[in-house]
Design a protein around this motif. Structure first.
Motif, PDB file in Angstrom:
ATOM      1  N   GLY A  86      30.746  30.841  35.272  1.00 20.24           N
ATOM      2  CA  GLY A  86      29.700  31.694  35.957  1.00 20.24           C
ATOM      3  C   GLY A  86      28.377  31.062  35.888  1.00 20.24           C
ATOM      4  N   ASP A  87      27.515  31.788  36.471  1.00 21.63           N
ATOM      5  CA  ASP A  87      26.095  31.586  36.426  1.00 21.63           C
ATOM      6  C   ASP A  87      25.373  32.307  35.460  1.00 21.63           C
ATOM      7  N   LYS A  88      25.858  33.118  34.388  1.00 21.39           N
ATOM      8  CA  LYS A  88      25.121  33.880  33.609  1.00 21.39           C
ATOM      9  C   LYS A  88      25.578  33.704  32.181  1.00 21.39           C
ATOM     10  N   THR A  89      24.738  33.982  31.197  1.00 16.99           N
ATOM     11  CA  THR A  89      25.152  33.986  29.803  1.00 16.99           C
ATOM     12  C   THR A  89      26.132  34.933  29.405  1.00 16.99           C
TER      13      THR A  89
ATOM     14  N   THR B  41      44.822  36.492  28.407  1.00 17.90           N
ATOM     15  CA  THR B  41      43.697  36.961  28.846  1.00 17.90           C
ATOM     16  C   THR B  41      42.505  36.557  28.075  1.00 17.90           C
ATOM     17  N   ALA B  42      41.339  36.185  28.851  1.00 13.48           N
ATOM     18  CA  ALA B  42      40.305  35.718  28.511  1.00 13.48           C
ATOM     19  C   ALA B  42      39.284  36.920  28.601  1.00 13.48           C
ATOM     20  N   LEU B  43      38.477  37.020  27.602  1.00 12.50           N
ATOM     21  CA  LEU B  43      37.579  38.162  27.420  1.00 12.50           C
ATOM     22  C   LEU B  43      36.021  37.865  26.994  1.00 12.50           C
TER      23      LEU B  43
ATOM     24  N   ILE C 296      43.168  34.913  33.977  1.00 15.57           N
ATOM     25  CA  ILE C 296      42.152  34.738  34.495  1.00 15.57           C
ATOM     26  C   ILE C 296      41.676  33.514  35.574  1.00 15.57           C
ATOM     27  N   LYS C 297      41.234  33.979  36.873  1.00 15.64           N
ATOM     28  CA  LYS C 297      41.219  33.057  37.867  1.00 15.64           C
ATOM     29  C   LYS C 297      39.730  32.945  37.971  1.00 15.64           C
ATOM     30  N   GLN C 298      39.427  31.540  38.523  1.00 15.87           N
ATOM     31  CA  GLN C 298      37.887  31.365  38.727  1.00 15.87           C
ATOM     32  C   GLN C 298      37.722  32.009  40.113  1.00 15.87           C
ATOM     33  N   GLN C 299      36.346  32.623  39.835  1.00 14.51           N
ATOM     34  CA  GLN C 299      35.864  33.315  41.165  1.00 14.51           C
ATOM     35  C   GLN C 299      34.599  32.425  41.725  1.00 14.51           C
TER      36      GLN C 299
ATOM     37  N   PHE D  21      34.717  34.834  34.620  1.00 15.90           N
ATOM     38  CA  PHE D  21      34.102  33.688  34.427  1.00 15.90           C
ATOM     39  C   PHE D  21      34.458  32.908  33.141  1.00 15.90           C
ATOM     40  N   LEU D  22      35.057  33.646  32.440  1.00 15.74           N
ATOM     41  CA  LEU D  22      35.595  32.754  31.101  1.00 15.74           C
ATOM     42  C   LEU D  22      36.815  32.111  31.549  1.00 15.74           C
ATOM     43  N   THR D  23      37.138  31.123  31.733  1.00 17.60           N
ATOM     44  CA  THR D  23      38.214  30.361  32.014  1.00 17.60           C
ATOM     45  C   THR D  23      38.952  29.628  31.055  1.00 17.60           C
ATOM     46  N   ILE D  24      40.373  29.751  31.204  1.00 19.40           N
ATOM     47  CA  ILE D  24      40.895  28.947  30.008  1.00 19.40           C
ATOM     48  C   ILE D  24      41.344  27.466  30.538  1.00 19.40           C
ATOM     49  N   GLN D  25      40.819  26.530  29.740  1.00 20.45           N
ATOM     50  CA  GLN D  25      40.877  25.019  30.286  1.00 20.45           C
ATOM     51  C   GLN D  25      42.031  24.364  29.574  1.00 20.45           C
TER      52      GLN D  25
END
Length: 221
Positions: free
Chosen positions: A58-61, A116-118, A16-19, A32-36
Motif C-alpha cells: 500500500g501507500d501508507k504505514t 490470511t495476512a493481518l 489477501i489480494k493486491q488492490q 495491502f499486506l501481501t504474502i510473497q
C-alpha cells in the motif's frame, strides 16, 4: 537437531489480494499486506511451523504485520486458528518482513488450510520501536544448527533498551526459509554504546541458507 523437512505449500490459498486503489479506511489495510512467499516444516517434537515473506504494497504505514493460519477438518469445521506476528512492528510502504507461525500440536488430519495476512493502522500501540545498528556478525555452522555471534551499536542520540536481534535465512530466490532471534547481552544502551549478542538458528529452518539478514530493534528508554 536435524533440519526440518520442507513442505510445499503451493496448494494453500492466499486470501489477501493486491488492490490497486489507495487505502481509505481501516477495513482495507489488510488487503495491502501481501504474502510473497511461504515455506513450512516440522520439528522433532511434532510441532509444525510456517515462515512467510510479506510486503506492504500500500501507500501508507502499517503496524503489527502478521499472518493467521486456519485449519479445517473433513467436516469443514475450523480446528486451528494460529497467528504469528513480525518482530518488526512497523512496516513502511514497499517494505518487506518475515513472519513465523508455530503450532505446537497440529491436528492429525487437516483437509483445508487458509492463510490470511493481518495488519493494523499506526497509533494503536504505545512504546516506540527503533532500529539500531548491527555493526558486525559471524555465522558458524554447529551440529546442523547455525550460531550467529556479533555486535550491535546504539546509533541514536538517546538511550534504548531491550535490543532484540532477528536473524533471517534466505534461499537463492531471496525467500525467507529460517528465522531466529535473541536479545543483546546489555539490556540498556546509552548513545554510541555497543553490546554483544548470540543467536542459534536451526529449529525453524527448512534448508541450507544461501544468505542471511540481521535486524536489531529496540525500545526507547
Amino acid at each position: 537437531t536435524e533440519l526440518a523437512d520442507v513442505e510445499a505449500l503451493s496448494n494453500i490459498p492466499v486470501l489477501i489480494k493486491q488492490q490497486k486503489s489507495s487505502q481509505s479506511n481501516k477495513e482495507s489495510i489488510n488487503q495491502f499486506l501481501t504474502i510473497q512467499s511461504q515455506v513450512s516444516g516440522k520439528i522433532s517434537n511434532g510441532g509444525q511451523y510456517w515462515i512467510f515473506g510479506v510486503q506492504n504494497t500500500g501507500d501508507k504505514t502499517m503496524v503489527r504485520p502478521g499472518v493467521m493460519v486456519s485449519l479445517f477438518n473433513a467436516q469443514g469445521k475450523r480446528v486451528v486458528e494460529q497467528g504469528g506476528w513480525s518482530y518488526k512492528e512497523q512496516l513502511e510502504p514497499g517494505e518487506k518482513t518475515s513472519v513465523l507461525v508455530y503450532l505446537s500440536e497440529p491436528p492429525n488430519e487437516t483437509i483445508e488450510q487458509k492463510i490470511t495476512a493481518l495488519a493494523s493502522e499506526p497509533g494503536q500501540f504505545g512504546a516506540k520501536q527503533v532500529q539500531v545498528k548491527v555493526s558486525d556478525y559471524t555465522v558458524t555452522s554447529k551440529s546442523q544448527q547455525f550460531e550467529i555471534i556479533g555486535d550491535v551499536l546504539n546509533n541514536h542520540d538517546s538511550r534504548v533498551k531491550y535490543v532484540r536481534v532477528i536473524a533471517v535465512a534466505y534461499n537463492a530466490a531471496g525467500e525467507p526459509i529460517g528465522i531466529g532471534n535473541a536479545y543483546s547481552t546489555e539490556k540498556h544502551l546509552a548513545p554510541n554504546q555497543g553490546s554483544g549478542f548470540k543467536i542459534s538458528v536451526g529449529t525453524f529452518l527448512t534448508d541450507e541458507p544461501d544468505s542471511w539478514q540481521l535486524l536489531a530493534l529496540a525500545r526507547e528508554d
